[in-house]
Design an enzyme around this catalytic site. Structure first.
Site, PDB file in Angstrom:
ATOM      1  N   LYS A  10      -7.215   0.402  -6.661  1.00 11.78           N
ATOM      2  CA  LYS A  10      -6.716   1.722  -6.565  1.00 11.78           C
ATOM      3  C   LYS A  10      -7.017   2.731  -6.025  1.00 11.78           C
ATOM      4  O   LYS A  10      -8.360   3.377  -6.789  1.00 11.78           O
ATOM      5  CB  LYS A  10      -5.235   1.427  -7.251  1.00 11.78           C
ATOM      6  CG  LYS A  10      -4.223   0.775  -8.182  1.00 11.78           C
ATOM      7  CD  LYS A  10      -3.753  -0.243  -6.764  1.00 11.78           C
ATOM      8  CE  LYS A  10      -3.380  -1.418  -7.122  1.00 11.78           C
ATOM      9  NZ  LYS A  10      -2.468  -1.823  -5.552  1.00 11.78           N
ATOM     10  N   GLY A  11      -6.648   3.672  -5.527  1.00  7.28           N
ATOM     11  CA  GLY A  11      -7.195   4.740  -4.692  1.00  7.28           C
ATOM     12  C   GLY A  11      -8.919   4.866  -4.162  1.00  7.28           C
ATOM     13  O   GLY A  11      -9.460   5.326  -4.326  1.00  7.28           O
TER      14      GLY A  11
ATOM     15  N   SER B 253      -5.316   2.838   4.552  1.00  5.05           N
ATOM     16  CA  SER B 253      -5.256   1.499   3.152  1.00  5.05           C
ATOM     17  C   SER B 253      -5.057   0.910   2.853  1.00  5.05           C
ATOM     18  O   SER B 253      -5.717   0.034   2.481  1.00  5.05           O
ATOM     19  CB  SER B 253      -4.572   2.655   2.799  1.00  5.05           C
ATOM     20  OG  SER B 253      -3.903   2.273   0.610  1.00  5.05           O
TER      21      SER B 253
ATOM     22  N   THR C 293     -12.182   4.817  -1.359  1.00  4.57           N
ATOM     23  CA  THR C 293     -11.794   6.024  -0.376  1.00  4.57           C
ATOM     24  C   THR C 293     -12.042   5.295   0.511  1.00  4.57           C
ATOM     25  O   THR C 293     -12.522   4.626   1.346  1.00  4.57           O
ATOM     26  CB  THR C 293     -13.765   6.612  -0.277  1.00  4.57           C
ATOM     27  OG1 THR C 293     -13.703   6.670  -2.360  1.00  4.57           O
ATOM     28  CG2 THR C 293     -13.796   7.909   0.472  1.00  4.57           C
ATOM     29  N   HIS C 294     -11.232   5.787   1.777  1.00 12.25           N
ATOM     30  CA  HIS C 294     -10.568   5.169   3.159  1.00 12.25           C
ATOM     31  C   HIS C 294     -12.313   5.633   3.850  1.00 12.25           C
ATOM     32  O   HIS C 294     -11.983   6.860   4.164  1.00 12.25           O
ATOM     33  CB  HIS C 294      -9.367   6.413   3.396  1.00 12.25           C
ATOM     34  CG  HIS C 294      -8.595   5.626   2.973  1.00 12.25           C
ATOM     35  ND1 HIS C 294      -7.246   6.546   3.768  1.00 12.25           N
ATOM     36  CD2 HIS C 294      -7.930   5.237   1.946  1.00 12.25           C
ATOM     37  CE1 HIS C 294      -6.168   5.408   2.541  1.00 12.25           C
ATOM     38  NE2 HIS C 294      -6.591   4.539   1.296  1.00 12.25           N
TER      39      HIS C 294
ATOM     40  N   LYS D 132       0.696  -1.195   0.191  1.00 13.37           N
ATOM     41  CA  LYS D 132      -0.019  -0.026   0.028  1.00 13.37           C
ATOM     42  C   LYS D 132       0.716   1.082  -0.015  1.00 13.37           C
ATOM     43  O   LYS D 132       0.197   2.486   0.127  1.00 13.37           O
ATOM     44  CB  LYS D 132      -1.216  -0.063   1.110  1.00 13.37           C
ATOM     45  CG  LYS D 132      -2.169  -0.651   1.181  1.00 13.37           C
ATOM     46  CD  LYS D 132      -2.231  -2.277   0.038  1.00 13.37           C
ATOM     47  CE  LYS D 132      -3.638  -0.454  -0.607  1.00 13.37           C
ATOM     48  NZ  LYS D 132      -3.802  -1.159  -2.081  1.00 13.37           N
TER      49      LYS D 132
ATOM     50  N   GLY E 274       2.335   2.001  -3.010  1.00 14.70           N
ATOM     51  CA  GLY E 274       2.712   2.595  -4.654  1.00 14.70           C
ATOM     52  C   GLY E 274       3.594   2.171  -5.237  1.00 14.70           C
ATOM     53  O   GLY E 274       3.911   2.871  -6.291  1.00 14.70           O
ATOM     54  N   THR E 275       3.490   0.631  -5.161  1.00 15.47           N
ATOM     55  CA  THR E 275       4.602   0.001  -5.110  1.00 15.47           C
ATOM     56  C   THR E 275       4.222  -0.774  -6.743  1.00 15.47           C
ATOM     57  O   THR E 275       5.061  -0.775  -8.038  1.00 15.47           O
ATOM     58  CB  THR E 275       4.898  -1.575  -4.827  1.00 15.47           C
ATOM     59  OG1 THR E 275       3.866  -2.115  -4.274  1.00 15.47           O
ATOM     60  CG2 THR E 275       5.607  -1.093  -3.678  1.00 15.47           C
TER      61      THR E 275
ATOM     62  N   ARG F 252       5.222   5.552   2.771  1.00 15.80           N
ATOM     63  CA  ARG F 252       4.642   6.779   2.726  1.00 15.80           C
ATOM     64  C   ARG F 252       4.602   6.469   4.496  1.00 15.80           C
ATOM     65  O   ARG F 252       4.621   5.941   4.746  1.00 15.80           O
ATOM     66  CB  ARG F 252       3.287   6.488   1.544  1.00 15.80           C
ATOM     67  CG  ARG F 252       1.886   5.445   2.409  1.00 15.80           C
ATOM     68  CD  ARG F 252       1.117   5.375   1.110  1.00 15.80           C
ATOM     69  NE  ARG F 252       0.051   6.062   1.047  1.00 15.80           N
ATOM     70  CZ  ARG F 252      -1.184   5.747   0.553  1.00 15.80           C
ATOM     71  NH1 ARG F 252      -1.335   4.055   0.384  1.00 15.80           N
ATOM     72  NH2 ARG F 252      -2.189   6.279   1.078  1.00 15.80           N
TER      73      ARG F 252
END
Length: 323
Positions: free
Chosen positions: A280-281, A163, A283-284, A74, A76-77, A155
């Site tokens: 991906k992306g 995430s 919403t948390h 989580k 950005g790999t 991150r």
């Protein structure tokens, strides 16, 4: 703090309100981490599979990787892998081989066979984010090739943990709330550092293990935040580290306002940019601000230690005070 300090810090009793608990045993395998099946891997290693820059014809030979993206989950790999694959001198496996953590007993020939074919001068790569938190991985990679280049995308550990939880929640909606899982004892503020979502973000702890086998000069730390805000800048560092010409530049990126992060495009190609998938992306969920505050306080000494160890200030505390 000197070498071994992160581990010692975790084992030292602290004042109430700051106490953490951590399992000293091997890192638990998180079933939510994207696992790759044997079938996917045999496809990845089969002729005609897309291993990287699609301009490379299917000849050359399969080689063990010279560079690995080893973490973090989580962080950005996937975005980094897709961006570096746009480089004509890079060939990479699209799936995660999990060789150094789950498939090691299959041997190096199996691992080599999973790789795409490369020509002389091309770099073979793979990414498996769980390597960074696998105790045996540094020794195993070192025994394969001690000059292997390692890339770690990091991150802010608080947003990384949320995430991570969000990904698990999407697959298992019945799991307890983030707040319940994050604490051993909510009243006393005891953070549960054995929960993988929290433990992965104790970067200093994991890095100590890698530094026993690899010099810092062989490890590149990529900012997951800057990979979103300045992808070309981060990719310049990655290409320099890998000894590649800077071919992946601003022209390769397009910012997708809906998703909130950059998408990749070929500069000469007028077709739609390639964006990461719907997983991906996400919403948390809303997390109690007090829980966020306690997590920041928990991670701060580890972050400071990580900045000292790497010689890089990722400014996660500054980012938080701006909010």
């Amino acid at each position: 703090m000197g070498p071994g300090a992160a581990g010692a810090w975790l084992r030292t009793p602290l004042a109430p309100g700051e106490v953490i608990t951590a399992q000293s045993g091997a890192f638990e395998r998180d079933p939510q981490e994207s696992s790759t099946t044997d079938e996917e891997l045999s496809r990845a290693g089969s002729p005609g599979s897309r291993g990287g820059g699609s301009t490379t014809p299917d000849y050359g030979e399969k080689r063990l990787p010279q560079a690995l993206i080893i973490g973090v989950k989580k962080g950005g790999t996937r975005a980094l892998l897709e961006a570096i694959r746009a480089h004509p001198d890079v060939r990479a496996v699209g799936t995660e081989p999990h060789f150094f953590d789950r498939n090691y007993e299959k041997g190096l020939e199996w691992y080599r066979n999973v790789m795409p074919k490369t020509l002389d001068g091309q770099i073979t790569m793979e990414k498996t984010p769980s390597y960074f938190v696998t105790n045996e991985a540094p020794r195993r990679i070192h025994s394969m090739a001690k000059d292997t280049k390692l890339i770690v995308v990091v991150r802010n550990p608080v947003t990384r943990a949320i995430s991570d939880y969000t990904q698990t929640l999407s697959k298992k909606p019945e799991i307890p709330t983030f707040e319940v899982l994050a604490f051993k004892n909510r009243t006393l503020g005891l953070i549960d550092a054995s929960w993988s979502a929290i433990r992965i973000g104790i970067y200093a702890l994991h890095l100590e293990n890698w530094l026993q086998y690899f010099p810092l000069s062989q490890i590149l730390f990529v900012s997951g935040e800057r990979l979103i805000t300045d992808p070309a800048g981060e990719m310049a560092k990655v290409q320099d580290f890998l000894g590649l010409k800077r071919i992946v530049t601003e022209k390769h990126f397009y910012f997708n306002k809906t998703k909130g992060f950059p998408c990749l495009k070929k500069p000469e190609d007028s077709s739609a940019p390639r964006c990461l998938g719907k997983s991906k992306g996400r919403t948390h969920p809303q997390i109690d601000p007090d829980v966020i505050h306690r997590l920041r306080k928990f991670y701060k000494p580890f972050n400071v230690m990580f900045y000292q160890m790497t010689g890089q200030d990722f400014q996660w505390e500054q980012e938080e005070s701006d909010k």
